[in-house]
Motif scaffolding. Structure first.
Motif, PDB file in Angstrom:
ATOM      1  N   SER A 110       4.675  -5.353 -18.457  1.00 47.26           N
ATOM      2  CA  SER A 110       3.313  -5.318 -17.928  1.00 47.26           C
ATOM      3  C   SER A 110       2.382  -4.601 -18.898  1.00 47.26           C
ATOM      4  CB  SER A 110       3.288  -4.613 -16.566  1.00 47.26           C
ATOM      5  OG  SER A 110       4.098  -5.294 -15.645  1.00 47.26           O
ATOM      6  N   GLU A 112      -0.411  -2.133 -20.373  1.00 53.23           N
ATOM      7  CA  GLU A 112      -0.798  -0.772 -20.031  1.00 53.23           C
ATOM      8  C   GLU A 112      -1.882  -0.316 -20.989  1.00 53.23           C
ATOM      9  OE1 GLU A 112       2.381   2.137 -21.194  1.00 53.23           O
ATOM     10  OE2 GLU A 112       3.570   0.286 -21.362  1.00 53.23           O
ATOM     11  N   VAL A 479     -10.894   1.484  -8.742  1.00 55.28           N
ATOM     12  CA  VAL A 479     -10.031   0.858  -9.749  1.00 55.28           C
ATOM     13  C   VAL A 479     -10.909   0.475 -10.935  1.00 55.28           C
ATOM     14  CG1 VAL A 479      -8.434  -1.007 -10.271  1.00 55.28           C
ATOM     15  CG2 VAL A 479      -8.502  -0.051  -7.965  1.00 55.28           C
ATOM     16  N   VAL A 654      -3.388  -0.382  -3.196  1.00 56.19           N
ATOM     17  CA  VAL A 654      -3.136  -0.491  -4.637  1.00 56.19           C
ATOM     18  C   VAL A 654      -2.238  -1.677  -4.982  1.00 56.19           C
ATOM     19  CG1 VAL A 654      -2.126   0.685  -6.636  1.00 56.19           C
ATOM     20  CG2 VAL A 654      -3.565   1.950  -5.046  1.00 56.19           C
ATOM     21  N   PRO A 655      -1.098  -1.904  -4.301  1.00 51.69           N
ATOM     22  CA  PRO A 655      -0.273  -3.078  -4.661  1.00 51.69           C
ATOM     23  C   PRO A 655      -1.031  -4.391  -4.515  1.00 51.69           C
ATOM     24  CG  PRO A 655       0.985  -1.550  -3.303  1.00 51.69           C
ATOM     25  CD  PRO A 655      -0.439  -1.085  -3.271  1.00 51.69           C
ATOM     26  N   ARG A 658      -3.468  -4.720  -7.423  1.00 53.44           N
ATOM     27  CA  ARG A 658      -2.746  -5.056  -8.651  1.00 53.44           C
ATOM     28  C   ARG A 658      -2.330  -6.534  -8.654  1.00 53.44           C
ATOM     29  NH1 ARG A 658      -1.303  -0.984 -11.944  1.00 53.44           N
ATOM     30  NH2 ARG A 658      -1.415   1.161 -11.151  1.00 53.44           N
ATOM     31  N   SER A 662      -3.533  -9.307 -11.314  1.00 56.39           N
ATOM     32  CA  SER A 662      -2.502 -10.034 -12.057  1.00 56.39           C
ATOM     33  C   SER A 662      -2.667 -11.537 -11.909  1.00 56.39           C
ATOM     34  CB  SER A 662      -1.118  -9.598 -11.572  1.00 56.39           C
ATOM     35  OG  SER A 662      -0.096 -10.243 -12.288  1.00 56.39           O
ATOM     36  N   ILE A 670      -4.565  -2.158 -15.605  1.00 54.21           N
ATOM     37  CA  ILE A 670      -5.403  -1.372 -14.693  1.00 54.21           C
ATOM     38  C   ILE A 670      -5.314   0.083 -15.118  1.00 54.21           C
ATOM     39  CG2 ILE A 670      -5.704  -0.627 -12.300  1.00 54.21           C
ATOM     40  CD1 ILE A 670      -4.403  -3.221 -11.431  1.00 54.21           C
ATOM     41  N   ALA A 673      -6.731   3.898 -11.324  1.00 56.39           N
ATOM     42  CA  ALA A 673      -6.650   3.581  -9.899  1.00 56.39           C
ATOM     43  C   ALA A 673      -6.383   4.856  -9.115  1.00 56.39           C
ATOM     44  CB  ALA A 673      -5.550   2.552  -9.642  1.00 56.39           C
TER      45      ALA A 673
END
Length: 818
Positions: A110, A112, A479, A654-655, A658, A662, A670, A673
């Protein structure tokens, strides 16, 4: 007598009174452990050297005004002038370590976000660094614009396969493939505390890391964005180097127009410049303040232990008299006392270092917003300086509390001691003049100063927390996203923001969503000077804060519209003023319908459609600033923050957020957050840290001072048993004896408070001279009254046990024994 036997005798003597010895060791452990752990913070800011070779010859070069103030960055042409014309430096380098980049690691992990430093090819060689693996950047990398990167030792260890295998790894930074050339040495985190790069990239690739920069950033003499560091040539002094740079700047400035004049050069040692050279953080001042508070605790600790040893030697006067009568020399007794003190100090030091080792990880875990620098040591044993500090503290404390009893022993007369009479240096003294009284008084004086500081900083924290931010959003999520570094152009960015906002509004639990170019209560932002259409040109007083928002921003944030309405979707020429701005431009008149220019080159006039309530912009401490809210539809912003208002726990969103991002772009990382609650707590992190540390130190000092009062009062009550028996026999009440015993401790506490007032007043004024105090003055009577009350309560509680024991004296038994 052999040293081994003397040590054995000293150990036997120490264990003959186990409770007193244990108390001495405990006091030392608490004092040394807490202060060693906290001094590691001070050490990490004020005294820790940079891990570079010959750091005393490495200097930072800043741009400054004529008086050497207002330090700032330099432009790349100024740096090139210094490189080509300055002979005082063996070599120079330029760097910028505040950038960030989107990173994709090998294996399709992922994306970052990492901190990136842009450096000239001479950067690592100027600092004399040796790579931990591979090689470091060179001038050839800068000249060829090679896509190579150096990673930090921590990055290679934690994010890559390790230091040995990191070179050759391919990293994607902002969509560009970079090859890891090498790994920086362990412990090197850049030249600025608080800015810790993960990767270093050649300066000529600045547009890959900062695509928002203009192409001419390296040629612009007015674009100041670089720091300069250099190593002095052999035999050259800093004063000579500064003089040469000033002459060089003056000579070259004569060849340029007035708007391209070079600033004055100002030199600082690189070690010193690493600590907030621009003065925006106050890190150094906070560290010195913490050092002062720690010093007071050290003094309290030493005075407490010295008092305990004095009391111990007084209780042993009969034993000392016997030993003197049997032929022991005063020198032997002095050595025995010193050895005993050193044994106790060593035990306390070992426990103190162990306690510091337990506390340091807790300090290391503090959030970066509360602790704006790196604390690398996980144990005091890791830092030789910390170990040396603990050792010196142990030895100096042992000498301090060991010499005084030892000197008193030299003057002990055997005959009075065998009779049980008190014997001090110079003969019998009234109890109110005993040395231990002075030590306890000093403890309370130092404690009073600490409690005053803690009270002022706590009241500052309460004042900051009591400040209303002006918006009602509490159960919300923030975010942050940045599209420019992911290669987005204007059209693609607009489509992404629209899709993100639409998708966020549909998430379960979300009641409102909006975008803004920055979250509330953060430093930085945009300002612009407004000019009213049909009126005179704007002046510096007409400068207002600019926030670019979507229409539901006011609803999401809970920011009331006081007059007119909010922004309509698609209305690019509308604006909303806050109450302060409306009052500034219109007084009590009507702001709705007025138009303003000055909101950007080529931008049309904006018409005021509403007036919003005031809200804090950059800090909870600030007075309300004039602000204007402009629609996002008329502006292009590559970095925005999504604001969400939720029905339940915002962290649970948050999930889902995300997953939404995505789906829109899986390569987009991100960052930032956090819930609004966490965000607001972070805004007061410095106040929380200072108040917590001051309260902890004050509490420790009070505990030690209370132990000192307890020992003083208990010893005094024990030595006056016969007097108390006589008083009871002639009609005194137990309550009268209790009051008599309590009075001793309260008198010492009162004297300590008066002396502490002389210590606390200048310290409080020093605090007031900074921005550490807010909503409270240095002469705040509540803080001083609270400190006095706390000290008197501590003295009263400490003397309660001896007072009750004195009231239980049996006159008949005690007088019969005498």
């Amino acid at each position: 007598m052999s040293l081994r036997r003397e040590l054995r005798d000293a150990l036997r003597s120490a264990t003959s009174a186990p409770w007193t010895s244990a108390l001495i060791v405990l006091v030392l452990a608490l004092g040394i452990g807490a202060t060693t752990a906290l001094v590691s913070l001070v050490d990490g800011v004020l005294f820790r050297d940079l891990p570079i070779a010959g750091s005393e010859r490495v200097y930072r070069v800043f741009a400054a005004d004529e008086k050497g103030g207002n330090l700032s960055n330099s432009s790349h042409p100024v740096y090139r002038d210094y490189v080509e014309g300055a002979q005082s430096f063996a070599s120079l380098a330029a760097f910028s370590d505040w950038s960030s980049a989107n990173l994709v690691l090998p294996g399709g992990r992922s994306p970052e976000r990492v901190t990136a430093g842009l450096v000239s090819g001479t950067f690592f060689s100027v600092l004399g660094l040796v790579p931990a693996g591979g090689r470091l950047l060179s001038p050839a990398d800068e000249a060829s614009r090679a896509p190579v990167v150096v990673v930090s030792h921590r990055f290679a260890t934690e994010r890559l396969s390790g230091v040995a295998t990191a070179p050759g790894t391919i990293l994607q930074l902002n969509g560009t493939a970079f090859t890891v050339a090498g790994v920086a040495p362990r412990g090197f985190h850049g030249l600025n505390y608080g800015q810790i790069p993960d990767v270093w990239v050649p300066l000529t690739l600045y547009q890959v890391i900062e695509p928002g920069f203009e192409k001419g950033a390296l040629e612009s003499r007015t674009f100041s964005w670089l720091d300069i560091v250099g190593r002095l040539a052999p035999g050259v002094s800093p004063e000579a180097a500064k003089s040469e740079l000033a002459t060089l700047s003056l000579r070259r400035s004569r060849e340029r127009p007035a708007d391209q004049q070079d600033p004055y050069a100002f030199l600082l040692p690189a070690v010193e410049a690493a600590i907030d050279p621009y003065g925006t953080e106050g890190i150094g001042r906070a560290a010195w303040m913490l050092a002062g508070l720690v010093a007071l605790v050290v003094l309290v600790t030493c005075a407490d232990v010295a008092g305990l040893l004095l009391a111990r030697s007084e209780r042993r006067r009969w034993d000392l008299g016997v030993r003197l009568a049997l032929g022991a020399t005063p020198g032997r007794l002095v050595r025995s006392a010193l050895l005993e003190s050193l044994l106790l100090a060593t035990a306390g030091g070992i426990l103190g270092v162990a306690l510091a080792g337990a506390l340091l990880p807790l300090l290391s875990a503090l959030p970066a917003s509360a602790l704006p620098f790196s604390l690398d040591a996980a144990s005091p044993l890791v830092s030789l300086r910390m170990l040396a500090f603990a050792l010196v503290l142990c030895l100096s404390t042992a000498l301090l509390f060991g010499v005084a009893p030892a000197l008193a022993i030299r003057r002990v007369s055997p005959l009075p001691a065998l009779r049980g009479e008190p014997s001090f240096v110079g003969g019998p003294l009234p109890s109110r003049l005993r040395p231990r009284d002075g030590l306890t008084l000093l403890q309370f004086a130092f404690s009073f100063a600490l409690v005053v500081a803690a009270s002022l900083l706590t009241r500052t924290l309460l004042s900051v927390l009591a400040e209303e931010p002006g918006f009602s959003l509490r159960s919300g999520l923030l975010v942050s996203l940045e599209l420019e570094k992911a290669g987005y152009d204007t059209q693609r960015a607009r489509a992404f923001w629209a899709a993100l906002l639409e998708g966020a509004e549909r998430l379960p639990g979300v009641t409102a969503a909006a975008l803004c170019q920055r979250p509330p209560i953060v430093r930085g932002g945009m300002r612009s000077t407004l000019s009213r259409v049909g009126g005179p040109p704007g002046t510096p007083e007409d400068n207002v804060e600019i926030l670019i928002v979507t229409p539901r921003y006011f609803e999401t944030l809970g920011l009331p519209i006081l007059a007119g309405r909010g922004l309509n979707p698609g209305a690019d020429s509308e604006m909303v003023l806050n109450e302060v701005a409306a009052r500034h431009f219109f007084g009590t008149g009507r702001a709705i319908g007025a138009s303003f220019t000055g909101l950007g080159r080529g931008k049309p006039a904006m018409t005021v459609v509403g007036v919003a309530a005031n809200a804090k912009m950059r800090s909870l401490r600030e007075t309300h600033r004039p602000a204007a809210f402009l629609p996002l539809s008329g502006h292009d912003f590559p970095a925005l923050t999504l604001h969400l208002r939720s029905e339940g726990d915002p962290a649970e969103l948050v999930p889902a957020v995300r997953a939404l991002i995505s789906r829109l772009d899986p390569s987009l990382p991100i960052f930032g957050a956090r819930t609004v609650k966490d965000h607001l707590e972070r805004a007061s992190a410095r106040e929380r840290l200072l108040a917590s540390l001051a309260l902890g130190l004050a509490g420790l000092a009070l505990l030690l001072s209370a132990a000192g009062i307890y020992g003083l009062v208990a010893q005094d009550a024990e030595s006056r048993k016969r007097e108390f028996a006589i008083r009871l026999a002639v009609g005194a009440r137990p309550f009268d004896l209790m009051a008599l015993v309590r009075r001793r401790g309260l008198l010492v506490a009162a004297g300590g408070a008066l002396l502490g007032l002389a210590l606390a007043a200048p310290g409080a004024r020093a605090l007031a001279g900074t921005d550490w105090l807010y909503g409270v003055s240095a002469e705040d009577p509540v803080a001083y009254a609270a400190a006095a009350l706390v000290l008197f309560v501590a003295a009263l509680l400490a003397g309660e046990g001896p007072a009750r024991r004195a009231a239980r004296v049996e006159p008949s038994e005690l007088l019969r024994e005498s």
